[in-house]
Design an enzyme around this catalytic site. Sequence first.
Site, PDB file in Angstrom:
ATOM      1  N   GLU A 129       5.525   5.191 -12.243  1.00 38.28           N
ATOM      2  CA  GLU A 129       4.920   3.875 -12.450  1.00 38.28           C
ATOM      3  C   GLU A 129       3.517   3.954 -13.026  1.00 38.28           C
ATOM      4  O   GLU A 129       3.165   3.195 -13.917  1.00 38.28           O
ATOM      5  CB  GLU A 129       4.886   3.120 -11.115  1.00 38.28           C
ATOM      6  CG  GLU A 129       4.492   1.664 -11.249  1.00 38.28           C
ATOM      7  CD  GLU A 129       4.628   0.933  -9.939  1.00 38.28           C
ATOM      8  OE1 GLU A 129       4.993  -0.254  -9.961  1.00 38.28           O
ATOM      9  OE2 GLU A 129       4.366   1.533  -8.881  1.00 38.28           O
ATOM     10  N   GLY A 179       0.782  -1.230   0.000  1.00 43.64           N
ATOM     11  CA  GLY A 179       0.000   0.000   0.000  1.00 43.64           C
ATOM     12  C   GLY A 179       0.813   1.277   0.000  1.00 43.64           C
ATOM     13  O   GLY A 179       0.380   2.302   0.529  1.00 43.64           O
ATOM     14  N   ARG A 239      16.279  -1.520  -0.169  1.00 41.53           N
ATOM     15  CA  ARG A 239      16.857  -2.199  -1.308  1.00 41.53           C
ATOM     16  C   ARG A 239      17.939  -1.382  -2.016  1.00 41.53           C
ATOM     17  O   ARG A 239      17.788  -0.198  -2.227  1.00 41.53           O
ATOM     18  CB  ARG A 239      15.716  -2.504  -2.290  1.00 41.53           C
ATOM     19  CG  ARG A 239      16.019  -3.537  -3.342  1.00 41.53           C
ATOM     20  CD  ARG A 239      14.732  -3.917  -4.023  1.00 41.53           C
ATOM     21  NE  ARG A 239      14.968  -4.376  -5.384  1.00 41.53           N
ATOM     22  CZ  ARG A 239      14.006  -4.554  -6.274  1.00 41.53           C
ATOM     23  NH1 ARG A 239      12.767  -4.311  -5.944  1.00 41.53           N
ATOM     24  NH2 ARG A 239      14.277  -4.965  -7.473  1.00 41.53           N
ATOM     25  N   GLY A 272      22.493   1.379   1.207  1.00 37.11           N
ATOM     26  CA  GLY A 272      22.381   1.826   2.586  1.00 37.11           C
ATOM     27  C   GLY A 272      22.351   3.333   2.697  1.00 37.11           C
ATOM     28  O   GLY A 272      22.033   3.875   3.752  1.00 37.11           O
ATOM     29  N   GLN A 301      11.104   0.444  -2.587  1.00 39.06           N
ATOM     30  CA  GLN A 301      10.869  -0.993  -2.475  1.00 39.06           C
ATOM     31  C   GLN A 301      11.808  -1.591  -1.442  1.00 39.06           C
ATOM     32  O   GLN A 301      12.948  -1.158  -1.295  1.00 39.06           O
ATOM     33  CB  GLN A 301      11.120  -1.670  -3.824  1.00 39.06           C
ATOM     34  CG  GLN A 301      10.061  -1.391  -4.876  1.00 39.06           C
ATOM     35  CD  GLN A 301       8.852  -2.307  -4.740  1.00 39.06           C
ATOM     36  OE1 GLN A 301       8.537  -2.778  -3.645  1.00 39.06           O
ATOM     37  NE2 GLN A 301       8.184  -2.550  -5.844  1.00 39.06           N
TER      38      GLN A 301
END
Length: 491
Positions: free
Chosen positions: A239, A213, A378, A381, A359
């Site tokens: 997107e 969400g 992802r 860092g 993500q």
Amino acid sequence: MDKLLDYPIPHDDQTERAVLGALLYDPSNVDTVINILKPEDFYNLRNKIVYEAILDLVEEGKILDPIVLKNHLEKLGKLESIGGENYITLLLQDAAPQSALEILAQNLKEKSIARGLIDIAKDILIKSKTVRDINELIEETENRIFKLSEEKSVAEYYSLGDLLKETLNIINELSKKETLVTGLASGFYELDRLTTGFHNGDLIIIAARPAMGKTAFALSILYNVSVIEQKPSAFFSLEMSRQQIAMRLLCQETRIPLRKVRSGFLTKDELEKLTDKALKMVNAPIYIDDTASLSILDLRAKARKLKREKDIQLIVIDYLQLMRSSRRVESRQQEVAEISRGLKGLAKDLNIPVIALAQLSRQTELRSDKRPQLADLRESGSIEQDADLVMFIHRPEYYKKNPTPEEEGIAEIIIAKQRNGPTGTIKLAFIKDITRFENLAKDYYQNIEESENKNINQDKSKISNQKENPLEYLNEEEIPFNLEEDEIVDM
């Protein structure tokens, strides 16, 4: 245009000599000038050489006087290039009084900046003839002008007493507010209680696994800021299309499920409601850009334009890993790190909060409780390092075939990092059929707190005594936002 470029370059040899002479006449003046002028601010090469030599002596801790300066220049082999001892004598004769020194130094700085602007203008003329990417040239020009603007400001020190007075004034103003929220309100009460809102210059990361969400949560915040509070905002969607974003915002206003709107099977009343609400929302200051594969350079140029023309107060990017760097890098980790630093820099430059969705890696699904951690961010860092606030979205029922009653319909917003506040977890209602986030009923939190204070270990399904279900919501008038989502599309 050529005649304009032939205009005399801004400079003042006499003022340059007056400033240098003042330094030689009284070395204590160095502290005043060194904070304003750099060697490149002197137009006359001889004066630049002398100023560099003065800085060398100061840095080495040597006494600054005409004889020491002469010996130092002689050692460097530069004494003759400035005109010998006679030029040092001339500097002493032209020395400015201490009372005028700071003003004269500022005048030289302004002339130096003016020369810098002329150099930029010349470069634009040359590069514009063969430029391949005009946006890149604009970005480069904006950065150079911004650096010149920064150079104009002189670093100052402040006493603790002055800072405490200023701080107390700020605290006093904050105490007059009827709410704890001092930044942009998200519209989620418990989240605003922990964060006091989203603050200017902050980079906020909202991260989750697919279908948790992310877009729903971000659009709910956007809706509250711009539709309810009427504060201008920008949504950069890498997107989804702009039409999809508009449709989802309209569904928030009408409370009609997105699936039903997209199917086209609507009643006459629903069509009328959609039309009426659309007319009311038409002036909402939300600006949507659906450019795919957006680079950090393009984003900065577009965001600056929106800030200048629309005075946007919030930027949302969906999502970070779909962005690309403006230049070639050795690895994807380095590229994401550059993007992350760019987003933080953008937030500081525009002095507004920037929200970037991200993500999470699959590592979160390898753990038993599935709750995300900072290490799951992802590809880099640096996202954790650059962010001021990191939030994860976790829905326990998503991973369970038979969720418990207290897990069903509940979404956890985990504040894993907050540079200027506490970490913790808040709970929101998540309606599975239409994938919508909303505040839980007020008495849901009140009763939880009462239970914790009394140390009563009881079933959460019995927490709400006044209402049949903890997901029973506030009155519709109290809920400024809601959202519909497709199950197929990553939320």
